[in-house]
Design a protein around this motif. Structure first.
Motif, short mmCIF file in Angstrom:
data_model
loop_
_atom_site.label_atom_id
_atom_site.label_comp_id
_atom_site.label_asym_id
_atom_site.label_seq_id
_atom_site.Cartn_x
_atom_site.Cartn_y
_atom_site.Cartn_z
N UNK A 39 0.85 -1.19 0.00
CA UNK A 39 0.00 0.00 0.00
C UNK A 39 0.88 1.25 0.00
N UNK A 40 0.86 1.97 -1.11
CA UNK A 40 1.56 3.25 -1.23
C UNK A 40 0.64 4.23 -1.96
N UNK A 99 4.31 3.96 -8.46
CA UNK A 99 3.69 2.85 -7.74
C UNK A 99 2.17 2.91 -7.89
N UNK A 100 1.57 1.83 -8.42
CA UNK A 100 0.12 1.78 -8.59
C UNK A 100 -0.58 0.98 -7.50
N UNK A 101 0.18 0.48 -6.53
CA UNK A 101 -0.41 -0.34 -5.46
C UNK A 101 -0.98 0.57 -4.37
N UNK A 102 -2.10 1.21 -4.66
CA UNK A 102 -2.73 2.12 -3.70
C UNK A 102 -3.76 1.42 -2.82
N UNK A 103 -4.28 0.29 -3.27
CA UNK A 103 -5.40 -0.34 -2.58
C UNK A 103 -5.23 -1.85 -2.56
N UNK A 154 0.81 -6.52 1.75
CA UNK A 154 2.16 -6.38 2.30
C UNK A 154 2.57 -4.93 2.48
N UNK A 155 1.83 -4.14 3.27
CA UNK A 155 0.61 -4.55 3.97
C UNK A 155 -0.42 -3.45 3.88
N UNK A 156 -1.55 -3.67 4.56
CA UNK A 156 -2.53 -2.61 4.77
C UNK A 156 -2.02 -1.70 5.89
N UNK A 157 -1.94 -0.40 5.62
CA UNK A 157 -1.48 0.55 6.62
C UNK A 157 -2.67 0.97 7.50
N UNK A 158 -2.83 0.28 8.61
CA UNK A 158 -4.05 0.35 9.40
C UNK A 158 -4.42 1.77 9.86
N UNK A 159 -3.46 2.64 10.23
CA UNK A 159 -3.87 3.98 10.64
C UNK A 159 -4.58 4.78 9.55
N UNK A 162 -0.55 -6.34 8.23
CA UNK A 162 -0.92 -5.04 8.77
C UNK A 162 0.34 -4.25 9.13
N UNK A 163 0.39 -2.99 8.69
CA UNK A 163 1.49 -2.11 9.01
C UNK A 163 1.00 -0.84 9.68
N UNK A 164 1.96 -0.04 10.17
CA UNK A 164 1.62 1.17 10.93
C UNK A 164 2.05 2.44 10.21
N UNK A 165 2.92 2.33 9.21
CA UNK A 165 3.43 3.51 8.51
C UNK A 165 2.35 4.15 7.65
N UNK A 166 2.50 5.42 7.28
CA UNK A 166 1.49 6.08 6.44
C UNK A 166 1.50 5.59 5.00
N UNK A 167 2.66 5.15 4.49
CA UNK A 167 2.72 4.71 3.11
C UNK A 167 2.63 5.85 2.12
N UNK A 168 2.97 7.07 2.58
CA UNK A 168 2.86 8.22 1.69
C UNK A 168 3.53 9.43 2.31
N UNK A 169 3.40 10.57 1.63
CA UNK A 169 3.91 11.84 2.12
C UNK A 169 2.91 12.44 3.11
N UNK A 170 3.31 13.43 3.91
CA UNK A 170 2.41 13.99 4.94
C UNK A 170 1.12 14.58 4.40
N UNK A 171 1.16 15.24 3.23
CA UNK A 171 -0.05 15.84 2.67
C UNK A 171 -1.05 14.77 2.26
N UNK A 172 -0.56 13.74 1.56
CA UNK A 172 -1.45 12.65 1.15
C UNK A 172 -1.96 11.90 2.37
#
Length: 355
Positions: A48-49, A55-59, A79-84, A110-120
């Motif tokens: 998930x990014x 990267x097209x793996x958004x969902x 690998x994985x869903x970013x639960x927050x 399940x992961x904890x990171x945002x998987x993106x930049x702060x604005x997104x």
């Protein structure tokens, strides 16, 4: 220490090249998944990014449904869903449906990171009345909620003196295997405490793997779902007929990671010939060389020796390869032949073994 050959699995970020639209990238990944399925790979996970040009793996749940429908036997997971980024109930509902449709084939990482930049990240969590900033600090509670809501009996919410039943799906016959993912000590300790399977992001971090796995194994508390620690290794991989060709194919992804780590402007992944024309200052060349040494890059013989070394070093029975081989100019946009060849060549030297 386990002496047999490791089981092989696949991680996919659905990369987007300069010659591709999103539809092409998805088509290439579905073809890659079919190859992995036919060759006997154990599982196929999707990341998930968000808001990344390459990267097209958004969902992951949407991609998992596509991959599971296009394959026959391979396990499919996140690998994985970013639960927050998500309400726990939504995640539970998505994966309960996937498990119902493809019983025994679904993994929820399940992961904890945002998987993106702060604005997104802000747009994900607040843009439409989404989850709150508390989602990060309440991560352990949210993990428990997801697990409980996917159980056949669901959970009971106490509201005004009454118990309100809440289930992820009306009649569950099974539950996905649930893994915790991380790139820090935090997730290693949490997975050990909860008695869950755990994966450290070695393919991204490249350091701290041994320490994180030691924390997990030393602190592991058996649970009803898992009696002993369970983990595997993730690694970026490019395998070709020769070491030289593998190094050429690895260059686009190495340059993309260099951009990410040095704060450069993100862009779609270059083709091999485009990457070879890029001139870099010596410090950046040194950084690329350092990254490459942590990856699996080379011929079949080189790759086999490297994977066996990694599996022995970290004492794992399974290695999840992230096939990052680039594409040459003129490649059909809806395909990724060098990524598929990486999987074929690896399967030729590691006989598939299932748990």
């Amino acid at each position: 220490m386990n002496q047999r050959h490791p089981v092989l699995s696949v991680l996919d970020l659905v990369p987007v090249r300069t010659d591709q639209a999103t539809a092409d990238a998805v088509a290439a990944s579905l073809s890659l998944a079919r190859v992995a399925d036919r060759l006997g790979y154990e599982r196929y996970w999707l990341a998930e990014h968000h808001n990344m040009p390459a990267v097209a793996a958004t969902n992951p749940p949407v991609l998992m449904a596509l991959v599971a429908g296009a394959t026959e036997r391979i396990r499919v997971g996140s690998g994985g869903v970013m639960l927050p980024n998500h309400a726990p109930l939504v995640v539970a509902e998505q994966f309960a449906l996937l498990e119902a449709a493809y019983p025994g084939r679904i993994d929820l990482g399940i992961g904890r990171a945002p998987g993106s930049d702060p604005v997104t990240s802000y747009a994900l969590r607040h843009g439409a009345g989404g989850v709150s900033d508390e989602a990060v600090t309440r991560f352990p509670e949210y993990v428990d909620n997801v697990l409980a809501m996917m159980e056949p009996d669901g959970v009971g919410l106490g509201i005004q003196g009454r118990t309100y039943p809440l289930k992820a799906t009306p009649v569950a016959r099974g539950v996905p295997t649930i893994w915790l993912l991380g790139s820090s000590d935090y997730s290693a300790r949490l997975a050990a405490e909860k008695g869950m399977p755990y994966v450290f992001a070695h393919h991204f971090s490249g350091s701290g793997t041994a320490e994180a796995l030691a924390l997990y194994r030393d602190g592991f508390r058996p649970s009803p779902e898992l009696a002993e620690p369970r983990t595997f290794l993730t690694v970026n991989a490019v395998v070709a007929d020769t070491d030289e060709e593998a190094r050429r194919l690895a260059l686009p992804q190495l340059q993309a990671m260099l951009t990410l780590r040095t704060g450069g402007e993100l862009a779609p992944q270059r083709l091999v010939e485009e990457a070879e024309k890029v001139e870099l200052p010596q410090p950046h060349v040194d950084l690329i060389d350092a990254m490459a040494r942590r990856w699996v890059i080379g011929s079949v013989e080189t790759a086999r020796a490297r994977i066996e070394e990694l599996a022995a070093t970290y004492d794992v029975d399974e290695v999840m390869v992230h096939p990052v081989a680039g594409a040459h100019t003129g490649t059909e946009p809806g395909s990724s032949p060098a990524r598929e060849e990486t999987l074929r060549l690896l399967s030729s030297c590691f006989e598939p073994v299932s748990y």
